[in-house]
Design a protein around this motif. Structure first.
Motif, PDB file in Angstrom:
ATOM      1  N   MET A   1       4.744 -12.574  -6.926  1.00 21.93           N
ATOM      2  CA  MET A   1       4.189 -12.678  -5.593  1.00 21.93           C
ATOM      3  C   MET A   1       5.336 -12.730  -4.586  1.00 21.93           C
ATOM      4  N   LEU A   2       5.142 -12.102  -3.446  1.00 22.19           N
ATOM      5  CA  LEU A   2       6.111 -12.125  -2.352  1.00 22.19           C
ATOM      6  C   LEU A   2       5.417 -12.648  -1.103  1.00 22.19           C
ATOM      7  N   GLN A   3       6.072 -13.574  -0.414  1.00 26.62           N
ATOM      8  CA  GLN A   3       5.580 -14.072   0.864  1.00 26.62           C
ATOM      9  C   GLN A   3       6.665 -13.882   1.910  1.00 26.62           C
ATOM     10  N   VAL A   4       6.303 -13.295   3.041  1.00 23.38           N
ATOM     11  CA  VAL A   4       7.213 -13.128   4.167  1.00 23.38           C
ATOM     12  C   VAL A   4       6.610 -13.899   5.331  1.00 23.38           C
ATOM     13  N   THR A   5       7.388 -14.822   5.910  1.00 25.10           N
ATOM     14  CA  THR A   5       6.890 -15.674   6.986  1.00 25.10           C
ATOM     15  C   THR A   5       7.809 -15.583   8.195  1.00 25.10           C
ATOM     16  N   ARG A  34       8.249   3.046   0.355  1.00 26.56           N
ATOM     17  CA  ARG A  34       7.932   4.211  -0.483  1.00 26.56           C
ATOM     18  C   ARG A  34       6.688   4.938   0.004  1.00 26.56           C
ATOM     19  N   THR A  35       5.644   4.180   0.397  1.00 27.65           N
ATOM     20  CA  THR A  35       4.369   4.791   0.783  1.00 27.65           C
ATOM     21  C   THR A  35       4.141   4.821   2.294  1.00 27.65           C
ATOM     22  N   GLY A  36       4.865   3.972   3.048  1.00 22.18           N
ATOM     23  CA  GLY A  36       4.661   3.882   4.493  1.00 22.18           C
ATOM     24  C   GLY A  36       3.503   2.989   4.896  1.00 22.18           C
ATOM     25  N   ARG A  37       2.843   2.393   3.913  1.00 27.10           N
ATOM     26  CA  ARG A  37       1.691   1.526   4.195  1.00 27.10           C
ATOM     27  C   ARG A  37       2.161   0.216   4.810  1.00 27.10           C
ATOM     28  N   GLY A  38       1.468  -0.228   5.864  1.00 22.28           N
ATOM     29  CA  GLY A  38       1.791  -1.495   6.516  1.00 22.28           C
ATOM     30  C   GLY A  38       0.829  -2.594   6.110  1.00 22.28           C
ATOM     31  N   PHE A  39       1.303  -3.832   6.152  1.00 22.62           N
ATOM     32  CA  PHE A  39       0.492  -4.988   5.791  1.00 22.62           C
ATOM     33  C   PHE A  39       0.482  -5.957   6.972  1.00 22.62           C
ATOM     34  N   ALA A  40      -0.700  -6.333   7.435  1.00 26.73           N
ATOM     35  CA  ALA A  40      -0.859  -7.214   8.588  1.00 26.73           C
ATOM     36  C   ALA A  40      -0.770  -8.675   8.169  1.00 26.73           C
ATOM     37  N   PRO A  41      -0.333  -9.538   9.092  1.00 31.97           N
ATOM     38  CA  PRO A  41      -0.210 -10.961   8.769  1.00 31.97           C
ATOM     39  C   PRO A  41      -1.544 -11.709   8.844  1.00 31.97           C
ATOM     40  N   ASN A  42      -1.570 -12.883   8.232  1.00 36.20           N
ATOM     41  CA  ASN A  42      -2.648 -13.858   8.360  1.00 36.20           C
ATOM     42  C   ASN A  42      -4.028 -13.313   8.009  1.00 36.20           C
ATOM     43  N   GLY A  43      -4.082 -12.420   7.034  1.00 39.79           N
ATOM     44  CA  GLY A  43      -5.365 -11.917   6.559  1.00 39.79           C
ATOM     45  C   GLY A  43      -6.016 -10.868   7.444  1.00 39.79           C
ATOM     46  N   LEU A  44      -5.292 -10.365   8.446  1.00 41.47           N
ATOM     47  CA  LEU A  44      -5.845  -9.326   9.313  1.00 41.47           C
ATOM     48  C   LEU A  44      -5.778  -7.973   8.618  1.00 41.47           C
ATOM     49  N   LEU A  45      -6.529  -7.017   9.128  1.00 42.43           N
ATOM     50  CA  LEU A  45      -6.484  -5.660   8.599  1.00 42.43           C
ATOM     51  C   LEU A  45      -5.244  -4.952   9.113  1.00 42.43           C
ATOM     52  N   SER A  46      -4.748  -3.988   8.371  1.00 44.24           N
ATOM     53  CA  SER A  46      -3.565  -3.230   8.773  1.00 44.24           C
ATOM     54  C   SER A  46      -3.780  -2.623  10.154  1.00 44.24           C
ATOM     55  N   ARG A  59       1.334 -12.003   2.510  1.00 42.15           N
ATOM     56  CA  ARG A  59       1.442 -12.267   1.064  1.00 42.15           C
ATOM     57  C   ARG A  59       1.083 -10.995   0.310  1.00 42.15           C
ATOM     58  N   ARG A  60       1.920 -10.658  -0.655  1.00 46.88           N
ATOM     59  CA  ARG A  60       1.661  -9.497  -1.494  1.00 46.88           C
ATOM     60  C   ARG A  60       1.799  -9.920  -2.948  1.00 46.88           C
ATOM     61  N   THR A  61       0.840  -9.515  -3.756  1.00 42.92           N
ATOM     62  CA  THR A  61       0.900  -9.834  -5.184  1.00 42.92           C
ATOM     63  C   THR A  61       1.082  -8.591  -6.045  1.00 42.92           C
ATOM     64  N   THR A  62       0.798  -7.414  -5.502  1.00 39.40           N
ATOM     65  CA  THR A  62       0.808  -6.216  -6.336  1.00 39.40           C
ATOM     66  C   THR A  62       1.984  -5.273  -6.074  1.00 39.40           C
ATOM     67  N   ALA A  63       2.561  -5.309  -4.892  1.00 39.77           N
ATOM     68  CA  ALA A  63       3.632  -4.366  -4.565  1.00 39.77           C
ATOM     69  C   ALA A  63       4.943  -4.774  -5.224  1.00 39.77           C
ATOM     70  N   THR A  64       5.728  -3.783  -5.579  1.00 41.93           N
ATOM     71  CA  THR A  64       7.078  -4.045  -6.058  1.00 41.93           C
ATOM     72  C   THR A  64       7.896  -4.528  -4.875  1.00 41.93           C
ATOM     73  N   THR A  65       8.526  -5.666  -5.009  1.00 46.15           N
ATOM     74  CA  THR A  65       9.207  -6.272  -3.861  1.00 46.15           C
ATOM     75  C   THR A  65      10.365  -5.428  -3.355  1.00 46.15           C
ATOM     76  N   THR A  66      10.948  -4.578  -4.185  1.00 45.61           N
ATOM     77  CA  THR A  66      12.061  -3.753  -3.727  1.00 45.61           C
ATOM     78  C   THR A  66      11.601  -2.650  -2.781  1.00 45.61           C
ATOM     79  N   ASP A  67      10.296  -2.374  -2.733  1.00 47.07           N
ATOM     80  CA  ASP A  67       9.767  -1.336  -1.858  1.00 47.07           C
ATOM     81  C   ASP A  67       9.355  -1.868  -0.484  1.00 47.07           C
ATOM     82  N   LEU A  68       9.374  -3.194  -0.284  1.00 45.81           N
ATOM     83  CA  LEU A  68       8.873  -3.790   0.948  1.00 45.81           C
ATOM     84  C   LEU A  68       9.993  -4.113   1.930  1.00 45.81           C
ATOM     85  N   LYS A  69       9.689  -3.906   3.210  1.00 48.29           N
ATOM     86  CA  LYS A  69      10.629  -4.218   4.284  1.00 48.29           C
ATOM     87  C   LYS A  69       9.904  -5.103   5.294  1.00 48.29           C
ATOM     88  N   GLY A  70      10.512  -6.243   5.667  1.00 47.70           N
ATOM     89  CA  GLY A  70       9.945  -7.131   6.670  1.00 47.70           C
ATOM     90  C   GLY A  70      10.694  -6.999   7.980  1.00 47.70           C
TER      91      GLY A  70
END
Length: 84
Positions: A1-5, A34-46, A59-70
């Motif tokens: 799991m990865l959490q960015v705050t 890798r995919t360009g998909r964005g993730f919104a904070p606090n449970g909001l939709l992208s 919070r992300r549980t499925t993505a490979t952490t090396t592919d994510l940028k905060g």
């Protein structure tokens, strides 16, 4: 799991006469490089933004952490002589 705050200090909006909940509105952006998909904070939709709190978390549980940028961005920043 990865959490960015993203957390920041914000003066009380009511003491400065603002109708907004926060004076300094920052946005947390987490993107899969890798995919360009964005993730919104606090449970909001992208694509949605958080405008009420000075804490934003993704919070992300499925993505490979090396592919994510905060990234943190200033959506609205207020300047007051009281806080300079």
């Amino acid at each position: 799991m990865l959490q960015v705050t993203l957390v920041w200090m914000d003066p009380a909006a009511s003491s400065l006469g603002s109708g907004s909940v926060v004076l300094h509105d920052l946005d947390l952006l987490v993107t899969n490089d890798r995919t360009g998909r964005g993730f919104a904070p606090n449970g909001l939709l992208s694509g949605q933004t958080e405008r009420k709190h000075n804490v934003e978390k993704v919070r992300r549980t499925t993505a490979t952490t090396t592919d994510l940028k905060g990234e943190g961005r200033g959506a609205e920043l207020s300047v007051s002589p009281t806080y300079m």
